[in-house]
Design a protein around this motif. Structure first.
Motif, PDB file in Angstrom:
ATOM      1  N   VAL C 286     -31.294  -7.884 -55.806  1.00 28.64           N
ATOM      2  CA  VAL C 286     -30.180  -6.979 -55.518  1.00 28.64           C
ATOM      3  C   VAL C 286     -30.138  -5.916 -56.611  1.00 28.64           C
ATOM      4  CG1 VAL C 286     -27.714  -6.780 -55.082  1.00 28.64           C
ATOM      5  CG2 VAL C 286     -28.900  -8.905 -54.497  1.00 28.64           C
ATOM      6  N   PRO C 287     -30.371  -4.624 -56.228  1.00 33.58           N
ATOM      7  CA  PRO C 287     -30.399  -3.566 -57.239  1.00 33.58           C
ATOM      8  C   PRO C 287     -29.002  -3.297 -57.830  1.00 33.58           C
ATOM      9  CG  PRO C 287     -31.312  -2.818 -55.122  1.00 33.58           C
ATOM     10  CD  PRO C 287     -30.613  -4.115 -54.881  1.00 33.58           C
ATOM     11  N   ALA C 288     -28.989  -2.561 -58.922  1.00 31.30           N
ATOM     12  CA  ALA C 288     -27.747  -2.310 -59.650  1.00 31.30           C
ATOM     13  C   ALA C 288     -26.691  -1.649 -58.773  1.00 31.30           C
ATOM     14  CB  ALA C 288     -28.038  -1.427 -60.860  1.00 31.30           C
ATOM     15  N   ARG C 289     -25.435  -1.990 -59.024  1.00 33.54           N
ATOM     16  CA  ARG C 289     -24.279  -1.327 -58.403  1.00 33.54           C
ATOM     17  C   ARG C 289     -24.269  -1.455 -56.889  1.00 33.54           C
ATOM     18  NH1 ARG C 289     -21.287   1.553 -61.548  1.00 33.54           N
ATOM     19  NH2 ARG C 289     -20.533   2.906 -59.904  1.00 33.54           N
ATOM     20  N   THR C 290     -24.767  -2.559 -56.372  1.00 31.75           N
ATOM     21  CA  THR C 290     -24.835  -2.750 -54.928  1.00 31.75           C
ATOM     22  C   THR C 290     -23.821  -3.805 -54.500  1.00 31.75           C
ATOM     23  OG1 THR C 290     -27.163  -2.192 -54.979  1.00 31.75           O
ATOM     24  CG2 THR C 290     -26.401  -3.380 -53.035  1.00 31.75           C
ATOM     25  N   GLY C 291     -23.144  -3.531 -53.399  1.00 31.22           N
ATOM     26  CA  GLY C 291     -22.276  -4.538 -52.809  1.00 31.22           C
ATOM     27  C   GLY C 291     -23.034  -5.314 -51.758  1.00 31.22           C
ATOM     28  N   VAL C 292     -22.946  -6.637 -51.802  1.00 35.74           N
ATOM     29  CA  VAL C 292     -23.658  -7.464 -50.828  1.00 35.74           C
ATOM     30  C   VAL C 292     -22.627  -8.073 -49.890  1.00 35.74           C
ATOM     31  CG1 VAL C 292     -25.192  -9.436 -50.494  1.00 35.74           C
ATOM     32  CG2 VAL C 292     -25.467  -7.961 -52.497  1.00 35.74           C
ATOM     33  N   GLY C 293     -22.675  -7.661 -48.612  1.00 36.88           N
ATOM     34  CA  GLY C 293     -21.668  -8.089 -47.639  1.00 36.88           C
ATOM     35  C   GLY C 293     -22.217  -8.974 -46.545  1.00 36.88           C
ATOM     36  N   LYS C 294     -23.537  -9.190 -46.544  1.00 35.21           N
ATOM     37  CA  LYS C 294     -24.106 -10.148 -45.585  1.00 35.21           C
ATOM     38  C   LYS C 294     -25.261 -10.912 -46.234  1.00 35.21           C
ATOM     39  CE  LYS C 294     -26.838  -6.481 -43.506  1.00 35.21           C
ATOM     40  NZ  LYS C 294     -27.112  -5.652 -42.336  1.00 35.21           N
ATOM     41  N   ASP C 295     -25.661 -12.004 -45.606  1.00 36.70           N
ATOM     42  CA  ASP C 295     -26.688 -12.850 -46.194  1.00 36.70           C
ATOM     43  C   ASP C 295     -27.972 -12.069 -46.444  1.00 36.70           C
ATOM     44  OD1 ASP C 295     -24.868 -14.861 -46.053  1.00 36.70           O
ATOM     45  OD2 ASP C 295     -25.904 -16.000 -44.502  1.00 36.70           O
ATOM     46  N   VAL C 296     -28.714 -12.448 -47.465  1.00 36.59           N
ATOM     47  CA  VAL C 296     -29.929 -11.731 -47.859  1.00 36.59           C
ATOM     48  C   VAL C 296     -31.119 -12.660 -47.672  1.00 36.59           C
ATOM     49  CG1 VAL C 296     -31.131 -10.620 -49.774  1.00 36.59           C
ATOM     50  CG2 VAL C 296     -28.649 -10.347 -49.536  1.00 36.59           C
ATOM     51  N   PRO C 297     -32.136 -12.217 -46.884  1.00 37.59           N
ATOM     52  CA  PRO C 297     -33.290 -13.098 -46.636  1.00 37.59           C
ATOM     53  C   PRO C 297     -34.157 -13.269 -47.890  1.00 37.59           C
ATOM     54  CG  PRO C 297     -33.262 -11.198 -45.138  1.00 37.59           C
ATOM     55  CD  PRO C 297     -32.246 -10.941 -46.190  1.00 37.59           C
ATOM     56  N   SER C 298     -34.953 -14.284 -47.841  1.00 37.46           N
ATOM     57  CA  SER C 298     -35.851 -14.617 -48.938  1.00 37.46           C
ATOM     58  C   SER C 298     -36.757 -13.448 -49.308  1.00 37.46           C
ATOM     59  CB  SER C 298     -36.691 -15.818 -48.487  1.00 37.46           C
ATOM     60  OG  SER C 298     -37.607 -16.157 -49.471  1.00 37.46           O
ATOM     61  N   LYS C 299     -36.948 -13.234 -50.580  1.00 34.71           N
ATOM     62  CA  LYS C 299     -37.899 -12.260 -51.145  1.00 34.71           C
ATOM     63  C   LYS C 299     -37.610 -10.806 -50.763  1.00 34.71           C
ATOM     64  CE  LYS C 299     -41.549 -15.238 -52.444  1.00 34.71           C
ATOM     65  NZ  LYS C 299     -41.498 -16.557 -51.783  1.00 34.71           N
ATOM     66  N   SER C 300     -36.493 -10.519 -50.116  1.00 41.23           N
ATOM     67  CA  SER C 300     -36.190  -9.138 -49.739  1.00 41.23           C
ATOM     68  C   SER C 300     -35.506  -8.405 -50.887  1.00 41.23           C
ATOM     69  CB  SER C 300     -35.293  -9.122 -48.514  1.00 41.23           C
ATOM     70  OG  SER C 300     -34.099  -9.810 -48.814  1.00 41.23           O
ATOM     71  N   ILE C 301     -35.525  -7.081 -50.795  1.00 37.19           N
ATOM     72  CA  ILE C 301     -34.819  -6.258 -51.765  1.00 37.19           C
ATOM     73  C   ILE C 301     -33.676  -5.559 -51.035  1.00 37.19           C
ATOM     74  CG2 ILE C 301     -35.000  -4.311 -53.357  1.00 37.19           C
ATOM     75  CD1 ILE C 301     -37.961  -4.996 -53.678  1.00 37.19           C
ATOM     76  N   VAL C 302     -32.477  -5.820 -51.427  1.00 36.80           N
ATOM     77  CA  VAL C 302     -31.321  -5.212 -50.768  1.00 36.80           C
ATOM     78  C   VAL C 302     -31.353  -3.703 -51.025  1.00 36.80           C
ATOM     79  CG1 VAL C 302     -28.791  -5.140 -50.730  1.00 36.80           C
ATOM     80  CG2 VAL C 302     -29.976  -7.326 -51.063  1.00 36.80           C
ATOM     81  N   SER C 304     -29.910  -0.378 -52.019  1.00 37.58           N
ATOM     82  CA  SER C 304     -28.745  -0.034 -52.838  1.00 37.58           C
ATOM     83  C   SER C 304     -27.947   1.080 -52.175  1.00 37.58           C
ATOM     84  CB  SER C 304     -29.194   0.408 -54.220  1.00 37.58           C
ATOM     85  OG  SER C 304     -29.795   1.677 -54.139  1.00 37.58           O
ATOM     86  N   ASP C 305     -26.645   1.113 -52.446  1.00 38.21           N
ATOM     87  CA  ASP C 305     -25.796   2.195 -51.953  1.00 38.21           C
ATOM     88  C   ASP C 305     -26.372   3.535 -52.406  1.00 38.21           C
ATOM     89  OD1 ASP C 305     -24.255   0.189 -51.029  1.00 38.21           O
ATOM     90  OD2 ASP C 305     -22.541   0.578 -52.336  1.00 38.21           O
ATOM     91  N   PHE C 306     -26.919   3.549 -53.620  1.00 42.46           N
ATOM     92  CA  PHE C 306     -27.508   4.775 -54.152  1.00 42.46           C
ATOM     93  C   PHE C 306     -28.640   5.276 -53.257  1.00 42.46           C
ATOM     94  CE2 PHE C 306     -30.808   6.726 -56.763  1.00 42.46           C
ATOM     95  CZ  PHE C 306     -30.095   7.807 -57.259  1.00 42.46           C
ATOM     96  N   LYS C 307     -29.524   4.359 -52.882  1.00 41.84           N
ATOM     97  CA  LYS C 307     -30.646   4.758 -52.016  1.00 41.84           C
ATOM     98  C   LYS C 307     -30.162   5.178 -50.638  1.00 41.84           C
ATOM     99  CE  LYS C 307     -34.747   2.695 -53.967  1.00 41.84           C
ATOM    100  NZ  LYS C 307     -35.434   1.401 -54.068  1.00 41.84           N
ATOM    101  N   ARG C 308     -29.151   4.472 -50.126  1.00 38.56           N
ATOM    102  CA  ARG C 308     -28.615   4.844 -48.807  1.00 38.56           C
ATOM    103  C   ARG C 308     -28.040   6.260 -48.860  1.00 38.56           C
ATOM    104  NH1 ARG C 308     -24.666   0.148 -46.980  1.00 38.56           N
ATOM    105  NH2 ARG C 308     -24.542   1.330 -45.046  1.00 38.56           N
ATOM    106  N   LEU C 309     -27.326   6.573 -49.920  1.00 35.90           N
ATOM    107  CA  LEU C 309     -26.779   7.915 -50.088  1.00 35.90           C
ATOM    108  C   LEU C 309     -27.899   8.953 -50.113  1.00 35.90           C
ATOM    109  CD1 LEU C 309     -23.954   7.851 -52.819  1.00 35.90           C
ATOM    110  CD2 LEU C 309     -23.848   8.939 -50.582  1.00 35.90           C
ATOM    111  N   ARG C 310     -28.938   8.681 -50.922  1.00 35.94           N
ATOM    112  CA  ARG C 310     -30.017   9.651 -51.078  1.00 35.94           C
ATOM    113  C   ARG C 310     -30.753   9.860 -49.763  1.00 35.94           C
ATOM    114  NH1 ARG C 310     -34.099   8.588 -55.880  1.00 35.94           N
ATOM    115  NH2 ARG C 310     -34.682   7.050 -54.324  1.00 35.94           N
ATOM    116  N   LYS C 311     -30.951   8.739 -49.030  1.00 34.67           N
ATOM    117  CA  LYS C 311     -31.632   8.788 -47.744  1.00 34.67           C
ATOM    118  C   LYS C 311     -30.837   9.653 -46.771  1.00 34.67           C
ATOM    119  CE  LYS C 311     -33.851   5.210 -44.933  1.00 34.67           C
ATOM    120  NZ  LYS C 311     -33.934   3.742 -44.752  1.00 34.67           N
ATOM    121  N   MET C 312     -29.532   9.479 -46.770  1.00 40.56           N
ATOM    122  CA  MET C 312     -28.690  10.259 -45.860  1.00 40.56           C
ATOM    123  C   MET C 312     -28.719  11.725 -46.232  1.00 40.56           C
ATOM    124  SD  MET C 312     -25.368   8.345 -44.576  1.00 40.56           S
ATOM    125  CE  MET C 312     -24.888   7.518 -46.042  1.00 40.56           C
TER     126      MET C 312
END
Lengths: 334, 334, 334
Positions: C286-302, C304-312
C-alpha cells in the motif's frame, strides 16, 4: 446464567433450542471464530454469516433476519450489539480498585483528595488542585498546579496534565495523553517565528474518554473545551481553543485545528483534518480521511475525497464514451 | 496600564475614545466573545467583525480598515496580532521558576549542571551529559547518556531523550516528545526484515519548540538536524537524517520521511506527508493534507490535492458543457 | 580491518585500488557528504552519483553499474546496502548492557524475573507477570498485571503496557509506546455514547519492533496480534482486534482500524489508513497516503490516490485535445 435466564435478560426469542438446553449455563462471550462449545457468540452483520455458520459457539445471539440462516441454538434480538453489551457488563463487571495511595506518590500539601482516591507509584500532583472520590490515578502521572479532577475518573500511566486543567467526573484518559500543552501560535517578524503566549485552559466535561497518546492543547486566551460524553480515539490532535460539544465521536489520527467548533453528536471518522475556525454543526458526519475546509451544516454527511475521486472517474468515463460516439458520428457523415 | 499608556506602548491611534476614558486602567486581554467590560479584546480579520460588534470588551485593538465599522473605544494599529503579542508579553510575563532540584531526581555524578537548573520529581539524567543555566526539566523526564542541553530550555514531563542528543538554548520540548529513537530502517532478505543499525544523533538548535507527543528519530549515519527557531506542532513524525533549516513551521500530524531536507523558512501545514529524500527549498509553503512527492522550488506554494480535485471538477464541468454544445450542433446540422 | 579484509568480508571486487592501499585500515562508515579521508562510504542509487563523485571518503562501496563512473578506490558488490549492514554490525556491535535492577524500581513479589534482566529507575512491574533473560527495561516504564515479556527485549523509557499483554522474545518497544489501551468501541443509544467493554489482550510475537509513541489497542473480545518480525514505525495507530502477520512493514502515521487483517509480508507506507474489517493479503503493498476501503489481493500494489489524481489529469488533457479537434473539424465543415 442459564439459557432461560439469558433469554429473559436480553428480552429475546429462542430459536433451535431443545428443552434440556434451557438449563445449560454460560458465562463467557467470545468472537465467532474463537468461541468454543462453552461460549456464547454473536452475529450482527450479514458479512460474517459464513463465519457464523462455522462457529463452534454453543449459543449465538443474532437478529431475526440472520438467525433464520443458522442452525445453532440462538437468541433472536433486534439489536445484537446492544444485547452483547448488556451481557458483557453483567458477566465482566470492572473490578472496583482497592483505594491505595502509593508511598512513592508525591502530592503537594495544598492538594485536596476526596475519599477513596488511588494514586499509583511515582505519580506527582502539584499545588492547589483537587481529586474527587474514587478517582484512580495510575503510575507516572504528572498533574500540574491548580488542576481539578472530578470523581470516578481513571487517569492511566504516563498522562501529563499541564497547570490549570479542569477535568469532570468519570473521565478516562488513556496512557500517554497530554492535556494543556501550549497551542501552536506564532507570528512571523522579519523571517523569525515569535511565540504567542498560550494562556487559556483546557476544560474536559463529564464522561469523556480520550485515547492513548492523544494531545489536547490549552487555549491561547479563552479555553479549549471537550463536551460531556464525547469520545476521542488514539493519536488525535486537538488544537487551541477548539470547542467540542456533547456526545461527539472522533476516531484515530484525526486533527482539529485551532478554534474549530463541533456541535453535539458530531461524528469524525479516522485520519480526518478540520481547518482552523471551521464549525461542524449538530449531528454531522465526516467520513474517514476527509479534509474539511468549510463549515458543515447540521446532520449532513461531508463528501469524502475518496467519493469525489470515484465520481470524477465515472464522469470521465462517460465523457470518453460520448466523445467516441461523436467522433464515429463525424466519420460516418464525412 | 491606562488607555493613554496602552496607545503609546502600541504606537496606535485612538478612536471613539472620550477624554475621561484615557485614564481608565486595563490589565487583561480576552477573546471577543468572552471579554467583559473590564477587558481589552482585539479584531484582526474581517470574518470576526460581527462577533466584534457584539463584544462586551471595553477597549478593542483593530486595524484601520475594520476599526471604522466599530463603535467601541479602540486603538487602531496596522498589525493587531503583533500588538496583542506585545501586550500579552507585558501583562502576562512568564513567572521565572524558583530553581529547585527534586530530592527524587536521579542525576549521574558525571553530569554537569549549570547554575539555577531545575529538575522535577523522578527525572533521570544518565552519565556524561550537561544541562545549561536556568533550564527547567519537569518530572518523569528521561535523559540518556551524553546528552547536552543548553540554557533556558524547558523540558516538559515525560519527555524522553535517547543517548547522544544535542539540544541548544531556549528549546521547549512539550510533554511526551521523544527525541533520538531509532530510525525506521530495514533490509529485506529472504522474506525477513533485518534491522539496519541507527547510529547517528539528533541535533536541535536554539529556540526550537516541539509539540506534545512528537517523535524525532536519530540519524542512521550522520545526524537528524532541526534548525534554529523552527517550530513543530503536536504528533509530528520526523524520520532519520531529516535536515530542517531555520525558522520553519511544521503543523500537527505531519510527517517528514527519511533524509528529507527543508531549507529555511519553509511552512508545512497540518497532516502533510513528505516522501523520503525530497528537498523543499527556502520559503516554500505546503498546504494542509498535501503529499509531497517531488522537490519543491524556493518560495513556491505546492498545489494541494484538494485544489487539484476542485480544479479537475471545474474542467470536467466545462468539458461536459462543450460536449453538450457539440452534440446539439450535430443534431441541428443533421 | 584493512581493505583486503573488507573486500574478503563483503565478498566484493576491488576497483581503483593500488597495491599499498590494500593494507590501509578503516573502522568507520559515514554518509557520502560527511565522510572524511578516514572513512568508508557507500553509494546504492544512481541519484546520489554526483554526491558520490564529490565525496571525500577514502573508500566507497558501490554496485558494478555505478562503480564504473567513479574514480575512488572502491569495493564493488551487488547489494551495497546489505554490505553496509554487514559492516555496521561488525564495526558497531551494540554494547551488551550490564544487567542492573535500579533500587527505585518497584517490582511486585509475584513477578518472575529471569537471569540478567535490567530494570531502570522508577519503573513499575505489577503482579503476576514475568520477564525473560537479558531483557532490558529502561526508566519510567509501567508494566501492568499479568504481563509476560520474553527474553532479550528492549523496552524503552515511558512505555506503558496495560494488564495481560503478552510480549515475545527480542521485541523492541520505543519510548512512549502504549500497548493494550482500550479499543475505541461505543454504541449509540438515545444520542449518547455507551462504552463497550474491551476485554481482550494484545499479543506481540518475537522480533517485533514498534516505534516511538505508537499505540496498540487491546481486543474487544479476542486479541490484537502483531506477528513475528513485523516492524512498525512511529505514531502508528493499531486498533482493537487487528491481526498482523509475519514480517510486515508499517510506516509512520498510518492507522489500521478495528479488526483489520494483514497477512504476511505486507508493506504499508506512511500515512496510510485502512478501514475496519479489511483484509490485505500476503505480500501486498500500500503506497504512502492511500486509503484502503476494500480487500487487497495477494502481491498486488494498491493504486494510490496520488496516482489516480495524476491519471485523471492525463485523461482530462487528452479529452480536451480531442474536443478541440472535433470543434475545429465542425467549424471547417460548416
Amino acid at each position: 446464567m442459564n439459557v432461560r435466564e439469558i433469554i429473559d435478560f436480553l428480552q429475546g426469542n429462542p430459536r433451535n433450542i431443545s428443552d434440556d438446553f434451557y438449563e445449560k449455563e454460560f458465562k463467557s462471550i467470545r468472537p465467532l471464530d474463537e468461541a468454543t462449545d462453552k461460549d456464547v457468540s454473536f452475529l450482527y452483520d450479514k458479512k460474517y454469516l459464513e463465519v457464523a455458520k462455522k462457529s463452534k459457539a454453543a449459543l449465538l445471539i443474532a437478529p431475526p433476519h440472520l438467525a433464520s440462516s443458522l442452525s445453532h441454538p440462538l437468541v433472536e434480538v433486534e439489536k445484537p450489539r446492544m444485547a452483547v453489551l448488556k451481557l458483557l457488563e453483567k458477566w465482566y463487571p470492572p473490578s472496583p480498585p482497592v483505594p491505595h495511595i502509593a508511598s512513592t506518590a508525591v502530592i503537594a500539601n495544598s492538594v485536596s483528595l476526596a475519599r477513596n482516591v488511588s494514586v499509583g507509584h511515582y505519580s506527582v500532583i502539584e499545588e492547589k488542585g483537587s481529586v474527587g472520590e474514587e478517582t484512580v490515578i495510575e503510575s507516572h502521572v504528572h498533574i500540574g498546579r491548580n488542576v481539578h479532577i472530578g470523581k470516578k475518573c481513571h487517569i492511566h500511566s504516563g498522562v501529563v496534565l499541564y497547570d490549570n486543567c479542569d477535568i469532570g467526573n468519570e473521565v478516562v484518559l488513556h496512557a500517554g495523553v497530554v492535556v494543556g500543552s501550549d497551542g501552536f501560535g506564532y507570528l512571523q517578524k522579519e523571517g523569525r517565528n515569535l511565540k504567542v503566549p498560550q494562556l487559556g485552559r483546557v476544560i474536559i466535561e463529564d464522561d469523556v474518554e480520550i485515547g492513548a497518546n492523544t494531545s489536547v492543547d490549552c487555549g491561547m486566551l479563552g479555553d479549549t473545551v471537550i463536551g460531556e460524553n464525547t469520545k476521542i480515539d488514539n493519536l488525535v490532535q486537538i488544537a487551541h481553543n477548539v470547542k467540542i460539544g456533547k456526545s461527539c465521536i472522533i476516531a484515530g489520527n484525526s486533527a482539529l485545528a485551532g478554534s474549530v467548533t463541533l456541535e453535539n453528536n458530531v461524528i469524525i471518522a479516522g485520519q480526518v483534518g478540520v481547518r482552523d475556525n471551521i464549525t461542524i454543526r449538530e449531528g454531522a458526519v465526516v467520513p474517514a480521511r476527509t479534509g474539511v475546509g468549510k463549515d458543515v451544516p447540521s446532520k449532513s454527511i461531508v463528501s469524502s475525497d475518496f467519493k469525489r475521486l470515484r465520481k470524477m472517474e465515472g464522469r470521465l468515463e462517460r465523457q470518453r464514451k460520448k466523445l467516441e460516439r461523436i467522433e464515429k458520428n463525424l466519420e460516418d457523415t464525412s
